[in-house]
Enzyme design. Sequence first.
Site, PDB file in Angstrom:
ATOM      1  N   ASP A 208       8.167  -3.684  14.991  1.00 24.72           N
ATOM      2  CA  ASP A 208       7.004  -2.832  15.390  1.00 24.72           C
ATOM      3  C   ASP A 208       7.172  -1.946  16.499  1.00 24.72           C
ATOM      4  OD1 ASP A 208       4.245  -1.605  15.388  1.00 24.72           O
ATOM      5  OD2 ASP A 208       4.053  -3.221  13.691  1.00 24.72           O
ATOM      6  N   GLY A 234      10.735  -1.030  18.261  1.00 22.18           N
ATOM      7  CA  GLY A 234      11.452   0.184  17.921  1.00 22.18           C
ATOM      8  C   GLY A 234      10.470   1.201  17.050  1.00 22.18           C
ATOM      9  N   ASP A 235      11.058   2.291  16.629  1.00 20.23           N
ATOM     10  CA  ASP A 235      10.533   3.053  16.003  1.00 20.23           C
ATOM     11  C   ASP A 235      11.106   3.418  14.720  1.00 20.23           C
ATOM     12  OD1 ASP A 235       9.488   5.568  14.755  1.00 20.23           O
ATOM     13  OD2 ASP A 235      10.090   6.920  16.641  1.00 20.23           O
ATOM     14  N   PHE A 236      10.433   3.088  13.387  1.00 22.20           N
ATOM     15  CA  PHE A 236      10.930   3.067  12.284  1.00 22.20           C
ATOM     16  C   PHE A 236      11.214   4.481  11.676  1.00 22.20           C
ATOM     17  CE2 PHE A 236       6.483   1.519  10.489  1.00 22.20           C
ATOM     18  CZ  PHE A 236       5.744   3.057  10.519  1.00 22.20           C
ATOM     19  N   HIS A 254       1.708   3.506   2.790  1.00 23.84           N
ATOM     20  CA  HIS A 254       0.041   4.172   2.651  1.00 23.84           C
ATOM     21  C   HIS A 254      -0.103   4.942   4.061  1.00 23.84           C
ATOM     22  CE1 HIS A 254      -2.966   0.929   3.675  1.00 23.84           C
ATOM     23  NE2 HIS A 254      -2.377   1.039   4.904  1.00 23.84           N
TER      24      HIS A 254
HETATM   25  C1  LIG Z   1      -1.597  -0.614   8.847  1.00 19.45           C
HETATM   26  S1  LIG Z   1      -0.895  -1.533   9.972  1.00 19.45           S
HETATM   27  C2  LIG Z   1       0.001  -3.034   8.986  1.00 19.45           C
HETATM   28  C3  LIG Z   1       0.493  -4.019   9.508  1.00 19.45           C
HETATM   29  C4  LIG Z   1       1.134  -5.411   8.797  1.00 19.45           C
HETATM   30  N1  LIG Z   1       2.151  -4.920   8.187  1.00 19.45           N
HETATM   31  C5  LIG Z   1       0.219  -5.788   7.871  1.00 19.45           C
HETATM   32  O1  LIG Z   1       0.443  -5.699   6.671  1.00 19.45           O
HETATM   33  O2  LIG Z   1      -0.930  -6.236   8.422  1.00 19.45           O
HETATM   34  C6  LIG Z   1       0.881  -0.608  10.170  1.00 19.45           C
HETATM   35  C7  LIG Z   1       1.569  -1.024  11.215  1.00 19.45           C
HETATM   36  O3  LIG Z   1       2.655   0.074  11.285  1.00 19.45           O
HETATM   37  C8  LIG Z   1       3.105   0.294  12.625  1.00 19.45           C
HETATM   38  N2  LIG Z   1       3.819   1.180  13.091  1.00 19.45           N
HETATM   39  C9  LIG Z   1       3.189   2.667  13.112  1.00 19.45           C
HETATM   40  N3  LIG Z   1       4.147   3.358  13.484  1.00 19.45           N
HETATM   41  C10 LIG Z   1       5.220   2.866  13.551  1.00 19.45           C
HETATM   42  C11 LIG Z   1       6.627   3.190  14.125  1.00 19.45           C
HETATM   43  N4  LIG Z   1       6.799   4.616  14.389  1.00 19.45           N
HETATM   44  N5  LIG Z   1       7.599   2.228  14.194  1.00 19.45           N
HETATM   45  C12 LIG Z   1       7.406   1.009  13.756  1.00 19.45           C
HETATM   46  N6  LIG Z   1       6.194   0.634  13.351  1.00 19.45           N
HETATM   47  C13 LIG Z   1       5.057   1.280  13.257  1.00 19.45           C
HETATM   48  C14 LIG Z   1       1.755   0.016  13.308  1.00 19.45           C
HETATM   49  O4  LIG Z   1       2.069  -0.250  14.814  1.00 19.45           O
HETATM   50  C15 LIG Z   1       1.014  -1.095  12.607  1.00 19.45           C
HETATM   51  O5  LIG Z   1       1.237  -2.612  13.312  1.00 19.45           O
END
Ligand SMILES: C[S@@+](CC[C@H](N)C(=O)[O-])C[C@H]1O[C@@H](n2cnc3c(N)ncnc32)[C@H](O)[C@@H]1O
Length: 344
Positions: A208, A234-236, A254
């Site tokens: 994350d 990291g950054d996905f 989503h």
């Molecule tokens: C809606 S939450 C879902 C969290 C988890 N997967 C769950 O089901 O509860 C979205 C997740 O995407 C992560 N996220 C957003 N942008 C991101 C990025 N650029 N790289 C990595 N993670 C990211 C957020 O920090 C967050 O934890």
Amino acid sequence: MHQASESRGGDVAPAQDTLLQMTNGYWITQIIYVAAKLGIADLLEGSPQGIDALAQATNTHAPSLYRLMRALAGLGMFMENEDGTYETTNLGRCLVSGSPGALRARAILNGEDWYRGWGGLLHSVRTGETAFEPITGMTFFEHLAANPETALVFNEAMASSTEAAATAVADAYDFSWCRTIVDVGGGTGAFLAVILKANPQARGILFDRPNVIAAAGGLLASAGVADRCDVVAGDFFQAVPSGGDLYLLSWIIHDWDDDRSVAILKNCRWVMPDDARLLLIEQIVPPGNQPSLSKLYDLHMLVLSGGRERREHEYRDLLAEAALELTRIIPTAVPRSVIESVPR
Ligand SMILES: C[S@@+](CC[C@H](N)C(=O)[O-])C[C@H]1O[C@@H](n2cnc3c(N)ncnc32)[C@H](O)[C@@H]1O
């Protein structure tokens, strides 16, 4: 005129009542928010208290707090006893911090950041843009990174709703073949902890943003799976960790529009061996007029991050653009499905 209104007669009042309740919905959002923010359910846990004690503990104006508690009691969340003390009902107990599936963090988000975002729905519908960015000058996830207190509330809200979803997914999908599960955007690990606990043969990689990963250790440790799980920041949109035979994206796609979703999926596909699988955990929008929470979440995504809830064929198309083939959709006991895909 007279005849027309008479012929509709019986239907008009109930329809007006229903619509009135719907349009007043934000009153209830704010009433529950204030109770959550003040920690009323926590204060009443195990010991009924009168208004003066509650007002002192919450630093509020006692006569106004009384009015709030009266409204909350009318909503069935607390109960006024004959001696004037209040206690919590089953409904109100959902606001107690830290209880399984607790909704306190969610109620606070609904009353603060998400409430502000929804105030811009008209802007989103007029322009197709998110409402959150014009209000805060940042994307939703940048806003979380810049506001650690809000981020804590967001992570807690995600974790508490995720545990039930992860349990339903663990029941519905066979993870026994997995050796390494990479949870992409896995938050503080609530989802992965449940899956790893149920599948002792598997290791995990929790991935994350850095500010989220920094808060991740505790949940994995309390689930007893920390020794089987690496945490990677990291950054996905740049890259995701390699080495998985299962890539899990729960409530990730989503959050994003199609282009950004495909970018994330391509980064996963890039590191997936040919025999790996990728799971999306998402709610699928049903066709036609069927009522579904997914149709409301869809607008939530529009105002907050520019994302969307999708139909089955929309997931199939997104996955195909990232060279992945949708193999099956498995419903679970909660309104989230497992969308399985494999490299093409
Ligand atoms: C809606 S939450 C879902 C969290 C988890 N997967 C769950 O089901 O509860 C979205 C997740 O995407 C992560 N996220 C957003 N942008 C991101 C990025 N650029 N790289 C990595 N993670 C990211 C957020 O920090 C967050 O934890």
